[in-house]
Design a protein around this motif. Structure first.
Motif, PDB file in Angstrom:
ATOM      1  N   ALA A  29      11.898 -10.712  34.385  1.00  0.00           N
ATOM      2  CA  ALA A  29      11.193  -9.667  35.136  1.00  0.00           C
ATOM      3  C   ALA A  29       9.702  -9.672  34.799  1.00  0.00           C
ATOM      4  CB  ALA A  29      11.809  -8.293  34.851  1.00  0.00           C
ATOM      5  N   ILE A  53      12.924  -8.357  39.176  1.00  0.00           N
ATOM      6  CA  ILE A  53      12.374  -7.214  38.447  1.00  0.00           C
ATOM      7  C   ILE A  53      13.373  -6.057  38.433  1.00  0.00           C
ATOM      8  CG2 ILE A  53      10.602  -5.409  38.590  1.00  0.00           C
ATOM      9  CD1 ILE A  53       8.699  -7.739  39.570  1.00  0.00           C
ATOM     10  N   ALA A  54      14.030  -5.826  39.550  1.00  0.00           N
ATOM     11  CA  ALA A  54      14.971  -4.703  39.667  1.00  0.00           C
ATOM     12  C   ALA A  54      16.149  -4.829  38.702  1.00  0.00           C
ATOM     13  CB  ALA A  54      15.466  -4.585  41.102  1.00  0.00           C
ATOM     14  N   ARG A  69      16.092  -2.283  35.963  1.00  0.00           N
ATOM     15  CA  ARG A  69      15.983  -0.895  36.406  1.00  0.00           C
ATOM     16  C   ARG A  69      16.759   0.062  35.499  1.00  0.00           C
ATOM     17  NH1 ARG A  69      18.321  -0.447  41.902  1.00  0.00           N
ATOM     18  NH2 ARG A  69      16.462  -1.609  42.442  1.00  0.00           N
ATOM     19  N   ALA A 123      12.055  -1.589  31.733  1.00  0.00           N
ATOM     20  CA  ALA A 123      11.427  -1.323  33.036  1.00  0.00           C
ATOM     21  C   ALA A 123       9.977  -0.890  32.851  1.00  0.00           C
ATOM     22  CB  ALA A 123      12.214  -0.253  33.789  1.00  0.00           C
ATOM     23  N   CYS A 141       6.968  -0.442  40.605  1.00  0.00           N
ATOM     24  CA  CYS A 141       7.467   0.867  40.171  1.00  0.00           C
ATOM     25  C   CYS A 141       8.599   1.333  41.078  1.00  0.00           C
ATOM     26  CB  CYS A 141       6.343   1.911  40.174  1.00  0.00           C
ATOM     27  SG  CYS A 141       5.163   1.748  38.833  1.00  0.00           S
ATOM     28  N   LEU A 151      11.786  -0.338  40.409  1.00  0.00           N
ATOM     29  CA  LEU A 151      12.353   0.089  39.128  1.00  0.00           C
ATOM     30  C   LEU A 151      12.675   1.589  39.084  1.00  0.00           C
ATOM     31  CD1 LEU A 151      10.020  -1.999  36.812  1.00  0.00           C
ATOM     32  CD2 LEU A 151      12.462  -2.401  37.268  1.00  0.00           C
TER      33      LEU A 151
END
Length: 151
Positions: free
Chosen positions: A33, A100-101, A104, A110, A139, A142
């Motif tokens: 991420a 990236i998620a 989360r 995150a 953002c 996440l």
């Protein structure tokens, strides 16, 4: 000048926060991420010049928190992600946001990913509108409020 001073102070605070939690930021999802956010920030304006690639690669290799991972591995992940964005911007960005998620549900990771994105974006002394938009998008991926990071 005031904006630059505030950005610089904020970056120093974020780096200190990350360094305090360094030992907790060792997972593969965090690594992946982090490289995805670095690639998104580097490509925020639509192009990535060779000098910018080198600068971001240098920042990645010299970031104290990211030293938990082999520098060559990070560089390869970053370059692969940038190449994917360059080959197909929309799909590359979507894939990066999907990567990236994956952190989360890990609040520390995150927030650290967002902070790394901000640090990379502001390393040149500017945090331009395109970079801010990318970090706000991160953002959202996440489920973090952008205002938590002064965005």
């Amino acid at each position: 000048m005031a904006l630059w001073n505030r950005l610089k102070e904020s970056a120093q605070t974020m780096q200190a926060q990350l360094e305090e939690r360094r030992n907790e930021l060792r997972g593969g999802a965090f690594r992946d991420a982090s490289m995805a956010v670095c690639a998104l920030v580097a490509a925020a304006d639509g192009t990535v010049e060779p000098a910018e690639r080198r600068r971001v690669s240098y920042l990645i290799a010299n970031n104290e928190v990211l030293r938990n991972f082999p520098a060559d591995e990070l560089r390869s992940l970053f370059e692969d992600r940038l190449d994917a964005i360059a080959a197909d911007r929309e799909r590359g960005r979507a894939d990066a946001l999907q990567e990236i998620a994956k952190v989360r549900r890990k609040p520390l990771e995150a927030r650290a990913v967002v902070q790394i994105g901000i640090l990379i974006a502001g390393a040149d002394g500017r945090f331009d509108l395109a970079e801010r938009a990318v970090v706000r998008e991160v953002c959202q991926a996440l489920d973090l409020p952008p205002h938590e990071f002064d965005l």
